[in-house]
Design a protein around this motif. Structure first.
Motif, mmCIF file in Angstrom:
data_model
loop_
_atom_site.group_PDB
_atom_site.id
_atom_site.type_symbol
_atom_site.label_atom_id
_atom_site.label_comp_id
_atom_site.label_asym_id
_atom_site.label_seq_id
_atom_site.Cartn_x
_atom_site.Cartn_y
_atom_site.Cartn_z
ATOM 1 N N ARG A 72 24.343 47.126 -44.540
ATOM 2 C CA ARG A 72 25.189 46.869 -43.375
ATOM 3 C C ARG A 72 24.390 46.364 -42.183
ATOM 4 N NH1 ARG A 72 27.379 51.932 -44.864
ATOM 5 N NH2 ARG A 72 26.220 52.938 -43.169
ATOM 6 N N ARG A 73 23.160 46.802 -42.082
ATOM 7 C CA ARG A 73 22.389 46.533 -40.868
ATOM 8 C C ARG A 73 21.454 45.336 -40.982
ATOM 9 N NH1 ARG A 73 19.675 51.962 -38.819
ATOM 10 N NH2 ARG A 73 19.083 50.523 -37.137
ATOM 11 N N THR A 74 21.354 44.739 -42.160
ATOM 12 C CA THR A 74 20.446 43.611 -42.343
ATOM 13 C C THR A 74 21.185 42.378 -42.834
ATOM 14 O OG1 THR A 74 19.937 44.338 -44.602
ATOM 15 C CG2 THR A 74 18.450 45.059 -42.853
ATOM 16 N N ALA A 75 20.606 41.231 -42.542
ATOM 17 C CA ALA A 75 21.155 39.958 -43.014
ATOM 18 C C ALA A 75 20.025 39.107 -43.562
ATOM 19 C CB ALA A 75 21.862 39.222 -41.883
ATOM 20 N N LEU A 76 20.261 38.515 -44.714
ATOM 21 C CA LEU A 76 19.312 37.582 -45.307
ATOM 22 C C LEU A 76 19.514 36.207 -44.681
ATOM 23 C CD1 LEU A 76 19.714 38.695 -49.017
ATOM 24 C CD2 LEU A 76 17.676 39.026 -47.607
ATOM 25 N N VAL A 77 18.430 35.561 -44.297
ATOM 26 C CA VAL A 77 18.509 34.255 -43.639
ATOM 27 C C VAL A 77 17.862 33.194 -44.528
ATOM 28 C CG1 VAL A 77 17.810 32.890 -41.633
ATOM 29 C CG2 VAL A 77 18.508 35.273 -41.338
ATOM 30 N N ASP A 78 18.693 32.279 -45.043
ATOM 31 C CA ASP A 78 18.223 31.136 -45.820
ATOM 32 C C ASP A 78 17.417 31.556 -47.041
ATOM 33 O OD1 ASP A 78 18.356 28.398 -46.155
ATOM 34 O OD2 ASP A 78 16.555 27.980 -44.977
ATOM 35 N N THR A 79 17.760 32.698 -47.616
ATOM 36 C CA THR A 79 17.055 33.191 -48.800
ATOM 37 C C THR A 79 17.450 32.358 -50.021
ATOM 38 O OG1 THR A 79 17.041 35.415 -47.885
ATOM 39 C CG2 THR A 79 16.659 35.201 -50.252
ATOM 40 N N PRO A 80 16.491 31.751 -50.725
ATOM 41 C CA PRO A 80 16.829 30.911 -51.881
ATOM 42 C C PRO A 80 17.760 31.620 -52.864
ATOM 43 C CG PRO A 80 14.503 30.715 -51.366
ATOM 44 C CD PRO A 80 15.043 31.817 -50.491
ATOM 45 N N ILE A 81 18.700 30.868 -53.357
ATOM 46 C CA ILE A 81 19.692 31.289 -54.355
ATOM 47 C C ILE A 81 20.759 32.198 -53.762
ATOM 48 C CG2 ILE A 81 20.101 32.419 -56.586
ATOM 49 C CD1 ILE A 81 17.256 31.655 -57.383
ATOM 50 N N VAL A 82 20.377 33.273 -53.070
ATOM 51 C CA VAL A 82 21.369 34.264 -52.645
ATOM 52 C C VAL A 82 21.961 33.997 -51.263
ATOM 53 C CG1 VAL A 82 20.412 36.084 -54.090
ATOM 54 C CG2 VAL A 82 19.567 35.797 -51.767
ATOM 55 N N ALA A 83 21.242 33.300 -50.390
ATOM 56 C CA ALA A 83 21.780 33.062 -49.033
ATOM 57 C C ALA A 83 21.364 31.701 -48.509
ATOM 58 C CB ALA A 83 21.303 34.149 -48.074
ATOM 59 N N GLU A 84 21.231 30.742 -49.403
ATOM 60 C CA GLU A 84 20.826 29.387 -49.031
ATOM 61 C C GLU A 84 22.014 28.444 -49.203
ATOM 62 O OE1 GLU A 84 17.290 26.217 -50.181
ATOM 63 O OE2 GLU A 84 18.020 27.629 -51.688
ATOM 64 N N PRO A 85 22.467 27.802 -48.130
ATOM 65 C CA PRO A 85 23.607 26.900 -48.266
ATOM 66 C C PRO A 85 23.250 25.655 -49.073
ATOM 67 C CG PRO A 85 22.647 26.722 -46.076
ATOM 68 C CD PRO A 85 21.962 27.873 -46.744
ATOM 69 N N SER A 86 24.217 25.121 -49.777
ATOM 70 C CA SER A 86 24.000 23.887 -50.527
ATOM 71 C C SER A 86 23.625 22.760 -49.571
ATOM 72 C CB SER A 86 25.257 23.506 -51.303
ATOM 73 O OG SER A 86 25.573 24.511 -52.256
#
Length: 234
Positions: A72-86
């Motif tokens: 809840r308290r963390t956010a992944l930023v531009d993490t490959p595969i899991v949080a990377e926009p196409s």
């Protein structure tokens, strides 16, 4: 927020995807964690964000094992595969999606206003791949902290987009000064540069508090009168 990896590992032995790590993430400056291999930055980021469980060791948030709170308290930023926009998606679409995650209005006007406020209006209709590296990291970090309850972000492998680390590190410093716990998971070369710019090595042991020690000055030995050779003469 304080996050600790205590001998946290994914897999076991020489074939472990993430060998046992001891890491401490907290404080008012960005923390850098240097790792090797292509997939390891993603996995370490997910450990720090509570998205995967370690096979051995522990992951603590504020001294407790609480994966739900960590998510809840963390956010992944531009993490490959899991949080990377196409790469081909328009920037306005990305912003609207993040607004939705944050429970904000997703109207075109709201999105354009946000981009204008962050100096990104010229990129609004362009695909994400068109963003300069520093602007990409800055914008995605700002979008991440819009979500309610998020007070920590993990930026994964920012070096893969090119550009000098000094161009984007300053914004992460500013976020940390706003009270956001900032972690950068990157390669060893970039980590060395960031530490030189003022980041803290999350894998380095914390310096113990300085303690002032007073050493008593030794008094010179003076023989007593009875110890004098003359005292034996009669």
């Amino acid at each position: 927020m304080r996050v600790e990896l205590q001998q946290a590992a994914i897999g076991r032995g020489l074939g472990a995807s993430v060998p046992a790590l001891d890491v401490i993430v907290d404080g008012p400056v960005p923390i850098v964690i240097a790792v090797q291999t292509d997939e390891r930055p993603m996995l370490v980021s997910m450990l720090l964000a509570g998205r995967v469980r370690c096979d051995s060791g522990r992951v603590l948030v504020d001294g407790k094992e609480d994966a739900d709170q960590l998510r809840r308290r963390t956010a992944l930023v531009d993490t490959p595969i899991v949080a990377e926009p196409s790469a081909g998606i328009a920037l306005t679409t990305i912003v609207a999606e993040d607004f939705s995650f944050a429970g904000l209005r997703t109207s075109g006007r709201a999105v354009r206003s946000f981009l204008t406020d962050h100096g990104m209006a010229d990129f609004a209709s362009l695909p994400v791949r068109a963003l300069p590296p520093a602007d990409r990291i800055r914008l995605f970090s700002e979008l991440a902290v819009l979500r309610a309850g998020v007070d920590g972000i993990i930026v994964t492998s920012p070096e893969r987009h090119g550009g000098a680390p000094a161009e984007w590190f300053g914004h992460l410093v500013a976020l940390a000064e706003r009270g956001v716990t900032v972690t950068i998971v990157t390669d060893y070369a970039t980590a060395e540069i960031l530490i030189g710019l003022g980041a803290r090595d999350g894998a380095a042991p914390e310096a113990p508090p300085e303690q002032e020690t007073e050493e008593a000055e030794a008094e010179p030995f003076l023989p007593s009168p009875t110890d004098s050779p003359e005292s034996d003469l009669s």
